[in-house]
Design an enzyme around this catalytic site. Sequence first.
Site, PDB file in Angstrom:
ATOM      1  CG  ASP A   8       0.728   6.079   5.737  1.00  0.00           C
ATOM      2  OD1 ASP A   8       1.922   6.450   5.442  1.00  0.00           O
ATOM      3  OD2 ASP A   8       0.451   5.031   6.017  1.00  0.00           O
ATOM      4  CG  HIS A 241       9.314   0.457   5.269  1.00  0.00           C
ATOM      5  ND1 HIS A 241       9.475  -0.648   4.712  1.00  0.00           N
ATOM      6  CD2 HIS A 241       8.730   0.394   6.386  1.00  0.00           C
ATOM      7  CE1 HIS A 241       9.126  -1.491   5.749  1.00  0.00           C
ATOM      8  NE2 HIS A 241       8.962  -0.943   6.683  1.00  0.00           N
TER       9      HIS A 241
HETATM   10  C1  BDR Z   1       4.836   0.991   4.615  1.00  0.00           C
HETATM   11  O1  BDR Z   1       3.532   1.020   5.389  1.00  0.00           O
HETATM   12  C2  BDR Z   1       3.400   1.873   6.627  1.00  0.00           C
HETATM   13  O2  BDR Z   1       3.144   1.337   7.758  1.00  0.00           O
HETATM   14  C3  BDR Z   1       4.934   2.618   6.516  1.00  0.00           C
HETATM   15  O3  BDR Z   1       4.692   4.025   6.830  1.00  0.00           O
HETATM   16  C4  BDR Z   1       5.386   2.423   5.120  1.00  0.00           C
HETATM   17  O4  BDR Z   1       5.110   3.448   4.301  1.00  0.00           O
HETATM   18  C5  BDR Z   1       5.622  -0.079   5.043  1.00  0.00           C
HETATM   19  O5  BDR Z   1       4.763  -1.289   4.590  1.00  0.00           O
HETATM   20 CA    CA Z   2       4.087   5.533   5.308  1.00  0.00          CA
END
Ligand code: BDR
Ligand code: CA
Length: 316
Positions: A8, A241
């Site tokens: 995303d 992340h």
């Molecule tokens: C996740 O949520 C999205 O905002 C970031 O890209 C990551 O995949 C972190 O909670």
């Molecule tokens: Ca993400």
Amino acid sequence: MKLILDLDTGIDDALALTYALGQPDVDLIGVTTTFGNVTIDQAIKNTLNLLSLLKREEVPVFKGSSFPWGTSDYHTTEDLHRVHGVNGIGNVELPESSKEVQQQAAIDFILQSAEVFGEELIIVTAGPLTNLAEAIKKNPTAMKKVGKIVMMAGALTIPGNLSLFAEANVLNDPLAAKFVLESNISFTMIGLDVTLQTMIDYQDIKQWQAIPTKAAKAITEMTTYYYTNEYSGEEFGGALHDPLAVAAAIQPALLTQVLPINLTVETEEPSIGRTIGDMNRLNNSVKNAVVGLAIDSNAFLDDFFTITNRILMNAK
Ligand code: BDR
Ligand code: CA
């Protein structure tokens, strides 16, 4: 190994893409996109433009889900804008790619790749689990052939980030996440439990500033937006992340503590989006999830910067 990244495409997704492209023994066969940090159209645009920036335009990009299960629309929120910017990449404007999104739908590409590559295929999801859920729903037999599925999603031992209970990728589509977690597909969950052990700030990204390419400049700018905003202050930094999910897929030994468990997702308030042990499968001897609880963060950060430095340098 063959890799599909499901993004995303926000800032840490962009870093996961950069890191995956630089992996020596990994063939990134496609990027599937989803709504989440941004709308689906923006996720496609960001992905195509990033691939062009990184001189890897040959990697095909596929359109996935536009909105969460049980809804027919999706809008980004102020919270998401704060972390990823309005355009998902820290409001950095990238040159337009000349490439188009593929005609084939994301879930069909995933299913076809599962049939063709089987054990050799790794899928890393870094957004809401909607594409994965739809692929499993459409053809669970094909999805069982996939060698490994690793998801950046959830939080088991610590609070969430989008709410007290929920991590963003789960809260953005709790029904799809519940479907995936309760399916008997095996997966590794890289949740906030470990991703918050891999923070970066301005000290870390100083090394990119010295690299004289447009790619290094753009990635530095967007990452600066991210680490200053994710936790509203430079002191805590920004969490890697999505790159950590890529690392855990390719080098599982980086995980120094894991928990095999059967998981579910709560879908009602007040704890909607919470990932938690599934009471109904508590005593099943077979566990379909492995949750990362501890990580060798120094080894990961070393590898992340070695690989990203190289690809940013080579993107001339
Ligand atoms: C996740 O949520 C999205 O905002 C970031 O890209 C990551 O995949 C972190 O909670
Ligand atoms: Ca993400």
